[in-house]
Write a protein that holds these residues in place. Structure first.
Motif, PDB file in Angstrom:
ATOM      1  N   ALA A 114       2.844  -9.283   7.639  1.00 50.09           N
ATOM      2  CA  ALA A 114       3.001  -7.912   8.139  1.00 50.09           C
ATOM      3  C   ALA A 114       2.885  -6.902   6.999  1.00 50.09           C
ATOM      4  O   ALA A 114       2.263  -5.838   7.157  1.00 50.09           O
ATOM      5  N   MET A 115       3.454  -7.231   5.837  1.00 48.36           N
ATOM      6  CA  MET A 115       3.330  -6.346   4.678  1.00 48.36           C
ATOM      7  C   MET A 115       1.877  -6.263   4.226  1.00 48.36           C
ATOM      8  O   MET A 115       1.387  -5.177   3.878  1.00 48.36           O
ATOM      9  N   LEU A 116       1.184  -7.388   4.259  1.00 48.03           N
ATOM     10  CA  LEU A 116      -0.237  -7.395   3.916  1.00 48.03           C
ATOM     11  C   LEU A 116      -1.031  -6.547   4.899  1.00 48.03           C
ATOM     12  O   LEU A 116      -1.903  -5.774   4.506  1.00 48.03           O
ATOM     13  N   TYR A 117      -0.696  -6.662   6.183  1.00 48.31           N
ATOM     14  CA  TYR A 117      -1.363  -5.854   7.207  1.00 48.31           C
ATOM     15  C   TYR A 117      -1.124  -4.362   6.956  1.00 48.31           C
ATOM     16  O   TYR A 117      -2.031  -3.541   7.099  1.00 48.31           O
ATOM     17  N   ALA A 118       0.104  -4.020   6.552  1.00 50.97           N
ATOM     18  CA  ALA A 118       0.423  -2.617   6.275  1.00 50.97           C
ATOM     19  C   ALA A 118      -0.394  -2.080   5.111  1.00 50.97           C
ATOM     20  O   ALA A 118      -0.749  -0.902   5.081  1.00 50.97           O
ATOM     21  N   MET A 119      -0.714  -2.949   4.143  1.00 48.09           N
ATOM     22  CA  MET A 119      -1.492  -2.527   2.977  1.00 48.09           C
ATOM     23  C   MET A 119      -2.997  -2.593   3.205  1.00 48.09           C
ATOM     24  O   MET A 119      -3.765  -2.120   2.383  1.00 48.09           O
ATOM     25  N   ALA A 120      -3.441  -3.150   4.313  1.00 45.83           N
ATOM     26  CA  ALA A 120      -4.860  -3.461   4.511  1.00 45.83           C
ATOM     27  C   ALA A 120      -5.776  -2.246   4.506  1.00 45.83           C
ATOM     28  O   ALA A 120      -6.927  -2.344   4.098  1.00 45.83           O
ATOM     29  N   GLY A 121      -5.321  -1.095   4.939  1.00 46.12           N
ATOM     30  CA  GLY A 121      -6.205   0.060   5.051  1.00 46.12           C
ATOM     31  C   GLY A 121      -6.316   0.928   3.821  1.00 46.12           C
ATOM     32  O   GLY A 121      -7.054   1.897   3.822  1.00 46.12           O
ATOM     33  N   HIS A 122      -5.579   0.609   2.762  1.00 44.40           N
ATOM     34  CA  HIS A 122      -5.592   1.457   1.579  1.00 44.40           C
ATOM     35  C   HIS A 122      -6.958   1.511   0.919  1.00 44.40           C
ATOM     36  O   HIS A 122      -7.604   0.495   0.706  1.00 44.40           O
ATOM     37  N   ASP A 123      -7.369   2.711   0.579  1.00 44.75           N
ATOM     38  CA  ASP A 123      -8.594   2.978  -0.178  1.00 44.75           C
ATOM     39  C   ASP A 123      -9.843   2.429   0.480  1.00 44.75           C
ATOM     40  O   ASP A 123     -10.869   2.261  -0.162  1.00 44.75           O
ATOM     41  N   ALA A 186       9.568  -2.855   8.029  1.00 38.98           N
ATOM     42  CA  ALA A 186       9.382  -1.790   9.021  1.00 38.98           C
ATOM     43  C   ALA A 186       8.994  -0.486   8.334  1.00 38.98           C
ATOM     44  O   ALA A 186       8.113   0.247   8.814  1.00 38.98           O
ATOM     45  N   PHE A 187       9.609  -0.190   7.188  1.00 39.54           N
ATOM     46  CA  PHE A 187       9.296   1.014   6.413  1.00 39.54           C
ATOM     47  C   PHE A 187       7.826   1.008   5.992  1.00 39.54           C
ATOM     48  O   PHE A 187       7.128   2.010   6.110  1.00 39.54           O
ATOM     49  N   MET A 188       7.351  -0.133   5.496  1.00 47.10           N
ATOM     50  CA  MET A 188       5.940  -0.247   5.091  1.00 47.10           C
ATOM     51  C   MET A 188       5.008  -0.026   6.267  1.00 47.10           C
ATOM     52  O   MET A 188       3.965   0.626   6.142  1.00 47.10           O
ATOM     53  N   LEU A 189       5.352  -0.602   7.409  1.00 54.31           N
ATOM     54  CA  LEU A 189       4.502  -0.474   8.589  1.00 54.31           C
ATOM     55  C   LEU A 189       4.476   0.971   9.093  1.00 54.31           C
ATOM     56  O   LEU A 189       3.412   1.471   9.478  1.00 54.31           O
ATOM     57  N   ILE A 190       5.618   1.640   9.050  1.00 56.68           N
ATOM     58  CA  ILE A 190       5.663   3.043   9.462  1.00 56.68           C
ATOM     59  C   ILE A 190       4.851   3.900   8.494  1.00 56.68           C
ATOM     60  O   ILE A 190       4.131   4.815   8.882  1.00 56.68           O
ATOM     61  N   ALA A 191       4.941   3.568   7.187  1.00 50.69           N
ATOM     62  CA  ALA A 191       4.141   4.281   6.202  1.00 50.69           C
ATOM     63  C   ALA A 191       2.652   4.085   6.463  1.00 50.69           C
ATOM     64  O   ALA A 191       1.852   5.001   6.287  1.00 50.69           O
ATOM     65  N   ALA A 192       2.282   2.866   6.878  1.00 48.62           N
ATOM     66  CA  ALA A 192       0.867   2.596   7.189  1.00 48.62           C
ATOM     67  C   ALA A 192       0.396   3.430   8.367  1.00 48.62           C
ATOM     68  O   ALA A 192      -0.745   3.895   8.395  1.00 48.62           O
ATOM     69  N   ILE A 193       1.277   3.642   9.354  1.00 53.45           N
ATOM     70  CA  ILE A 193       0.912   4.467  10.506  1.00 53.45           C
ATOM     71  C   ILE A 193       0.770   5.931  10.075  1.00 53.45           C
ATOM     72  O   ILE A 193      -0.141   6.634  10.519  1.00 53.45           O
TER      73      ILE A 193
END
Length: 195
Positions: A114-123, A186-193
């Motif tokens: 899930a953390m990896l998924y949250a980071m997937a869209g960066h740059d 959850a914080f990382m996922l919300i940040a990704a959104i």
């Protein structure tokens, strides 16, 4: 994620404090090798330790943390946890592992993914094109898991099927690191959104 973390400092610093507390608890558990007359699950504690360090680096140095490096580390963690999980499942089938250990490593594998998924869209330039519902769903699930963990903490050794048993002293158990990891993910996922 850097912009989100810097923009919401009122949320950022309590989360940093929670991760520092969790990191201290896990370090003590690993150093002792046992908790409340039970052998500590070193694999799950090591997972908490590594994930806490990754989250702390991202929260303390959001602008300096390179997204590609974090993605590489989270990919390695996810693969390592998946391999440990497969080993535990085989051990369970052979009778040398417990179901609790399998569930704990399954949880950590899911959290790392899930953390990896949250980071997937960066740059990538495609973050706006990706749907936000998977991240929102995962954020809700991790938040509910944290609430469930805290709400069932008084039920002795079987407080939560995805974490270590809670002993007489909850702050020396895996309850706090588990809940902190839930909230951090959850914080990382919300940040990704929000990016």
């Amino acid at each position: 994620m850097a912009e989100f973390v810097q923009q919401y400092a009122l949320v950022r610093w309590p989360v940093v404090a929670a991760f520092l507390l969790a990191l201290g608890i896990v370090a003590v558990r690993l150093a002792r090798g046992h908790t409340d007359d039970r052998r500590a699950d070193a694999a799950a504690d090591s997972a908490h330790l590594l994930m806490c360090l990754v989250m702390l680096a991202m929260l303390l140095f959001p602008a300096a943390t390179h997204p590609h490096a974090v993605r590489g580390l989270l990919t390695a963690l996810t693969v390592a946890f998946a391999v440990l999980l497969a080993e535990r499942v085989l051990g369970l089938r052979a009778g040398s592992a417990t179901g609790d250990g399998v569930a704990a490593l399954g949880y950590h594998t899911l959290a790392a993914a899930a953390m990896l998924y949250a980071m997937a869209g960066h740059d990538s330039g495609h973050a706006a094109d990706t749907p936000s519902w998977p991240a929102a769903t995962l954020a809700v699930l991790f938040t509910l898991d944290a609430v469930l963990a805290v709400g069932t903490a008084r039920h002795g050794g079987r407080w939560h099927r995805f974490a270590h048993p809670v002993g007489a002293h909850p702050l020396t158990s895996a309850l706090v690191p588990h809940v902190v990891m839930d909230i951090g993910t959850a914080f990382m996922l919300i940040a990704a959104i929000g990016r």
